[in-house]
Write a protein that holds these residues in place. Structure first.
Motif: not given
Length: 196
Positions: A56-77
Motif C-alpha cells: 500500500d502507498i500512503a499518498k496523504v497523511a495527518a497525525h494528531s501530533s501535527n496539530l501542535k503546529k496549528f496551535g492545538w495545546v490539548y490532548d491529542t487523543g
C-alpha cells in the motif's frame, strides 16, 4: 478418512490476527482510495492510501501530533483532536482526491467514536466518504462541549478536578477554553493546511 501431508500456511498477518483479508478484499474491489484511520490512547493517524501490488502507498497523511503546529495545546487523543486530524487530512487531500472509502481495520465500529470524528472532519474539508449521518458524533461533542461540561462538574471537588485534568493544568490550559481553541485551530488549518 485419509489425512493429507500437505498443509498450507496462512499469511503471517492473518495468523497474527492483524488483517481481515475478507473485508480487505471487499474494500479493494471498490477501486477507490481508502481513508485509513488508526487510533491509540493518545494519538490518531489518518491517511489516504492506494493499493499497489508491492504494498500500500500512503499518498496523504495527518497525525494528531501535527496539530501542535496549528496551535492545538490539548490532548491529542480526544474527540476534538480526531475531528481536527480528519479536517487537516481532508484539506491536504483536497487537491489530489475527491472521494475515499473508510477503512477502520480491526477497530470496532462504534457510533460517535473518534474514528467517525475523523470522517466528519474529512467530510467538512470537502472529501466525499460514503457514510450514514447517524453514526457521526454530534457537533457539540466534536467541539469538545462534553469536556467543558465534565470539567465544570468536577470543579466542585478540587482534588478530583486536578486528578482528571492535571495534564491540562500543568501546561496552563483551562479545559473550559477547549471550544474556543478548537475554533481557532480549525481556522488555522483552513488557512494554512497546504503550507504545513
Amino acid at each position: 478418512m485419509k489425512k493429507s501431508n500437505i498443509y498450507t500456511v496462512q499469511f503471517r498477518r492473518k495468523r497474527e490476527g492483524a488483517t481481515n483479508y475478507r473485508i480487505r478484499l471487499k474494500i479493494l474491489a471498490s477501486n477507490t482510495p481508502r481513508l485509513v484511520v488508526r487510533k491509540s490512547l493518545k494519538n490518531i493517524h489518518a491517511a489516504i492510501v492506494l493499493y499497489d501490488k508491492k504494498g500500500d502507498i500512503a499518498k496523504v497523511a495527518a497525525h494528531s501530533s501535527n496539530l501542535k503546529k496549528f496551535g492545538w495545546v490539548y490532548d491529542t487523543g480526544n474527540l476534538p483532536a480526531a475531528y481536527l486530524v480528519g479536517f487537516l487530512l481532508g484539506k491536504r487531500a483536497s487537491t489530489k482526491f475527491n472521494d475515499a472509502i473508510l477503512d477502520i481495520g480491526l477497530n470496532k465500529s462504534v457510533k460517535g467514536s473518534r474514528i467517525y470524528a475523523v470522517v466528519a472532519g474529512a467530510l467538512d474539508a470537502g472529501l466525499k466518504v460514503p457514510h450514514s449521518k447517524e453514526i457521526l458524533p454530534s457537533k457539540e461533542r466534536i467541539m469538545g462541549k462534553h469536556i467543558t461540561d465534565y470539567a465544570g462538574l468536577l470543579k466542585k471537588d478540587e482534588n478530583l478536578f486536578k486528578k482528571q485534568f492535571g495534564f491540562y493544568l500543568k501546561n496552563n490550559n483551562d479545559p473550559a477554553s477547549i471550544i474556543k481553541k478548537f475554533e481557532e485551530v480549525k481556522n488555522n488549518i483552513d488557512k494554512n493546511a497546504s503550507n504545513k
